[in-house]
Design an enzyme around this catalytic site. Structure first.
Site, short mmCIF file in Angstrom:
data_model
loop_
_atom_site.label_atom_id
_atom_site.label_comp_id
_atom_site.label_asym_id
_atom_site.label_seq_id
_atom_site.Cartn_x
_atom_site.Cartn_y
_atom_site.Cartn_z
N GLY A 148 44.19 52.75 55.09
CA GLY A 148 44.45 52.09 53.69
C GLY A 148 45.60 52.65 53.11
N CYS A 149 45.07 52.63 52.15
CA CYS A 149 45.56 52.74 51.01
C CYS A 149 46.50 54.01 50.67
CB CYS A 149 45.31 52.23 49.90
SG CYS A 149 44.99 50.61 50.12
N TYR A 150 45.90 55.55 51.40
CA TYR A 150 45.83 56.37 51.05
C TYR A 150 47.01 56.84 51.90
CZ TYR A 150 41.00 57.20 53.19
OH TYR A 150 40.26 57.31 54.01
N PHE A 339 43.79 56.15 46.45
CA PHE A 339 42.85 55.66 46.46
C PHE A 339 42.01 54.67 48.04
CE2 PHE A 339 43.40 55.39 42.12
CZ PHE A 339 43.90 56.85 41.92
#
Length: 353
Positions: A148-150, A339
């Site tokens: 994901g985004c992290y 996050f």
């Protein structure tokens, strides 16, 4: 020993699709939810998002893209979307690496970390980079997928471990995300809103012991497991299914307040000069600003990236760091954070060299 983020290069596809996707979403919603969606569009602080998909023309009323792969009532399967990823991702990644201007130094790259949560294949992006970018065929390769985004923070963390263990290492990190491939046809407002913020983008970075750029000082992961279901990213029959709860900003704020001392290594807020915060959305940035009591100007770089590109998943934090590197003064201290599922805040402290 010091480990440094020496250079960052960023690139996006040529098609600005923000308005196209808004118009498509409006056509999916009923009369009751359209006004809510319109208000949130106005408040999103996003003006542009980019895609490898070319928008359909006015003579293609049932199609979203010019090739008619995404047609109302007949959206493509996951397999078709993965073929699109294989078609477009290597070109974007190659352009990002070219922006690092490695030249003959490409042969000196010892490790490649390829990052994506929006596509996968084998042979995959890591091997494409070796062939296209003139890397040593024996370069060590690692793939970071579906975090994901992290994920970029984790890639930088891994690169730091590599250089600390083998100081002569030169690590190439490439994050390529084609989020728009996973557009869904739905009238569920919460799911539609999750696609309001996402766009495509790619960032490449070079990490080594050469003392230039940003010194990667330390990392910390802050988990809020009770909020774990607020961000999910699962493989469906028609692409990957994203769920973002409206509770995410509040949970992010809670995680930061609970773990602030460990995230900042007990530094005071006013001891941090530079803030590189993943712009998961306007409300997420607002939550970070409130939780840490930051001045409005502290997140200017993050808000500008959100305005110009939207949320490009893992690549986005490198877009923010690229802006910060261009203006950072030697000795300035910074904090980066992103996050994602878990609910997790992956954080990094750095110092400008």
């Amino acid at each position: 020993m010091g480990v440094f983020l020496n250079r960052v290069s960023t690139v996006v596809p040529p098609n600005d699709v923000h308005k196209t996707f808004i118009d498509f979403a409006m056509g999916q919603l009923d009369e009751r939810t359209v006004p809510v969606f319109q208000r949130l569009v106005q408040r999103s602080q996003i003006e542009h998002r980019w895609s490898v998909l070319t928008p359909a023309g006015s003579d293609q009323p049932d199609a979203v893209d010019s090739e008619g792969i995404y047609r109302r009532g007949a959206f493509p399967s996951t397999a078709t979307r993965m073929r699109l990823f294989e078609r477009f991702a290597p070109d974007l990644a190659e352009k990002a690496v070219a922006g690092l201007e490695l030249g003959a130094g490409a042969r000196d790259v010892t490790h490649v970390i390829a990052v994506s949560c929006t596509g996968l294949s084998a042979p995959g992006l890591d091997l494409e980079l070796v062939e296209r970018c003139g890397l040593n065929p024996s370069v060590e390769r690692t793939v970071v997928g579906f975090m994901g985004c992290y994920a970029a923070i984790n890639a930088l963390k891994l690169a730091r471990h590599i250089v600390r263990s083998e100081p002569a290492s030169r690590v190439l990190v490439v994050c390529v995300e084609l989020c728009t491939l996973h557009l869904q046809q739905t009238n569920n407002l919460e799911q539609v809103l999750s696609f309001l913020v996402f766009g495509d983008g790619c960032a490449a970075a070079l990490i080594s012991a050469d003392p230039s750029g940003l010194n990667l000082d330390s990392f910390h992961a802050a988990l809020l497991p009770e909020a774990g279901e607020q961000i999910t990213w699962t493989v469906g029959d028609q692409g990957f299914d994203m769920f973002l709860s409206g509770q995410v900003p509040a949970s992010v704020g809670t995680a930061l307040r609970l773990d602030r001392g460990r995230i900042l290594d007990n530094a005071a807020i006013d001891e941090i000069d530079l803030w590189a915060v993943h712009p998961g959305g306007r409300s997420v940035l607002d939550a970070v600003q409130t939780a840490l009591a930051l001045d409005a100007s502290a997140l200017a770089d993050s808000r500008e990236v959100l305005r110009r590109f939207g949320n490009m998943s893992s690549a986005t934090i490198l877009f923010v760091l690229d802006r910060i590197m261009k203006r950072a003064r030697p000795g300035e201290r910074g904090c980066a954070m992103a996050f994602g599922p878990g609910l997790t805040a992956e954080t990094m402290l750095f110092t400008a060299a």
